[in-house]
Each structure stands twice: as C-alpha cells, then as structure tokens.
Write a protein that holds these residues in place. Structure first.
Motif, mmCIF file in Angstrom:
data_model
loop_
_atom_site.group_PDB
_atom_site.id
_atom_site.type_symbol
_atom_site.label_atom_id
_atom_site.label_comp_id
_atom_site.label_asym_id
_atom_site.label_seq_id
_atom_site.Cartn_x
_atom_site.Cartn_y
_atom_site.Cartn_z
ATOM 1 N N MET A 26 23.831 -51.794 -38.245
ATOM 2 C CA MET A 26 22.920 -52.607 -39.044
ATOM 3 C C MET A 26 23.618 -53.212 -40.251
ATOM 4 N N GLU A 27 24.453 -52.416 -40.922
ATOM 5 C CA GLU A 27 25.039 -52.855 -42.191
ATOM 6 C C GLU A 27 26.198 -53.828 -42.010
ATOM 7 N N LYS A 28 26.893 -53.766 -40.872
ATOM 8 C CA LYS A 28 28.123 -54.548 -40.724
ATOM 9 C C LYS A 28 27.867 -56.013 -40.390
ATOM 10 N N GLN A 129 25.737 -60.115 -49.328
ATOM 11 C CA GLN A 129 26.994 -59.561 -48.828
ATOM 12 C C GLN A 129 28.129 -60.567 -48.976
ATOM 13 N N PHE A 130 27.841 -61.827 -48.682
ATOM 14 C CA PHE A 130 28.865 -62.874 -48.734
ATOM 15 C C PHE A 130 29.406 -63.056 -50.154
ATOM 16 N N THR A 131 28.496 -63.069 -51.125
ATOM 17 C CA THR A 131 28.922 -63.305 -52.509
ATOM 18 C C THR A 131 29.625 -62.099 -53.125
ATOM 19 N N LEU A 148 34.698 -63.034 -44.417
ATOM 20 C CA LEU A 148 33.902 -64.174 -44.847
ATOM 21 C C LEU A 148 33.396 -64.967 -43.646
ATOM 22 N N LYS A 149 34.263 -65.178 -42.674
ATOM 23 C CA LYS A 149 33.871 -65.939 -41.476
ATOM 24 C C LYS A 149 32.772 -65.208 -40.702
ATOM 25 N N MET A 150 32.911 -63.894 -40.583
ATOM 26 C CA MET A 150 31.916 -63.125 -39.841
ATOM 27 C C MET A 150 30.540 -63.241 -40.495
ATOM 28 N N LEU A 151 30.504 -63.113 -41.826
ATOM 29 C CA LEU A 151 29.237 -63.226 -42.542
ATOM 30 C C LEU A 151 28.683 -64.648 -42.441
ATOM 31 N N ALA A 152 29.562 -65.642 -42.492
ATOM 32 C CA ALA A 152 29.113 -67.033 -42.362
ATOM 33 C C ALA A 152 28.505 -67.274 -40.979
#
Length: 223
Positions: A26-28, A129-131, A148-152
C-alpha cells in the motif's frame, strides 16, 4: 484432455516471483508497475482471461475453450492465478482482500478498487510523497530519479499527472544544493591544504636555519 492439462503453460510456473519481482504494498505506490507485470505474465501463460474477461471483439478464445471443454482445468488455472496474486502482495493487502471461495478476477478487482478508487485522496497522498522525495535518502541519482518517475506514473494513473516541469524542477533543485555543498567541502579542503603547505614551508625555512655540519655549527655559535 489429459494432454491439455499436462501441457498447459501455467502449470509449469514454479516461482512467480521470477517473473513478477515486485511485492505490491500500500505504501510503496507500485500498483501500476505490479499490475503491468502481472498482466504480461498472464498473457504469456495464457490465463489473462482469469483476471480480465474477454471483450466481444477479443480474438483470443483459448481460455474460453478451456472453460467450456474442461471446467476442472479452468478451476485449477483460476486457483493458480489466485495464488500468483496472493504471492506477490504484502501481508496487509492479503488480509484485506482475502475472502472465502474468491476467484482470481474478484481478487484482482478488489486490488483495483483499493488503488484506483478514491482517486482524490490517493492523489493527495501521492503528491505528498512526491514532494518529500529527497536525493539524500537514495544511494545514487539514478535511484532518486526512478522513485520520482514511479510516483509520477502513479499520479497519472489516478488522474493527477505531473508536468514535465514539475518532474525536472526538484531534481535540478536538489542537484544544485548538492553541488553547492560539494563546492563548500572543496573550498574547505583547499583552505586546509593551503595551511598544510604553509606549515611545510615554515618547517623548511626552520630547517635551513639549523646548522647541518661542524663548520656551520661553529659559525652558528660565533653568532
């Protein structure tokens, strides 16, 4: 029919983690990558219909034929796909979606609902998370950029895409800060080396003033 059962490709998979190395948590925020790898794996082993029912325009009817001709094999394959799902998610998610007599499609859809429903709250969480991704927390810049790419990608999946400018800006800002710190360290080292050189020069001058042989010592005493 026994030959069909024996040679179905899905029956030959011993360790699904060899094909899906990601453990969904869930968190990742790995759902997008996990789901894509899982679908590729299911297509490769001819069981994609166990999680994604065929559309009216679908040309692949292999699993439909299995369901019609050999219901026992279909049931066994469905249990195998369900094991793949349960074996590649965290314990928390497993306990969340686990239900008696569930099919693979039902488990798949429960995970979809967890990660893709409530998109607004999910977007807020991912943006936070991104920021808060900091380059100092990663072993190298490649790992930092990958996070960063994964979160985007996850934000794009919930309808909140990150612009290219927003993607690049934090990388440049943190790289600039890292370079500033490096420059300060180099300046400090340079100053330290300058002091060391000055000390060496003073020692050489002092040594040059000390008598080196008997004649110099006699002249030194006369002085």
């Amino acid at each position: 029919m026994a030959d069909q059962t024996k040679f179905h490709p899905a029956l030959a998979v011993n360790n699904v983690k060899n094909f899906i190395p990601i453990t969904l948590e869930m968190e990742k925020g790995h759902y997008s990558s996990w789901a894509e790898l899982f679908k590729i794996h299911c297509r490769a082993y001819q069981v994609i219909d166990h999680i994604l029912p065929p559309t009216p325009t679908s040309t692949d009817t292999a699993t439909e034929k299995v369901a019609e001709v050999d219901p026992a094999l279909w049931s066994r394959l469905d249990a195998i796909v369900l094991q793949w799902i349960y074996g590649t998610i965290s314990n928390d998610l497993l306990h969340t979606i686990l239900q008696p007599d569930s099919t693979a499609q039902q488990a798949w859809e429960r995970l979809q609902n967890i990660f893709l429903d409530n998109k607004n709250s999910r977007a807020v969480y991912l943006e936070n998370q991104f920021t808060h991704v900091h380059m100092d927390d990663y072993p190298n810049i490649s790992a930092y950029c990958q996070e960063l790419k994964m979160l985007a990608d996850q934000l794009s999946n919930v309808g909140a895409p990150i612009s290219n400018q927003s993607m690049v800006r934090p990388q440049f800002d943190q790289i600039a800060r890292a370079m500033e710190m490096m420059a300060m360290v180099m300046q400090q080292q340079s100053a330290h080396f300058s002091q060391m050189e000055a000390g060496r020069a003073a020692i050489e001058v002092a040594r040059s003033m000390v008598p080196q042989d008997g004649r110099d010592l006699a002249e030194f005493r006369r002085c």
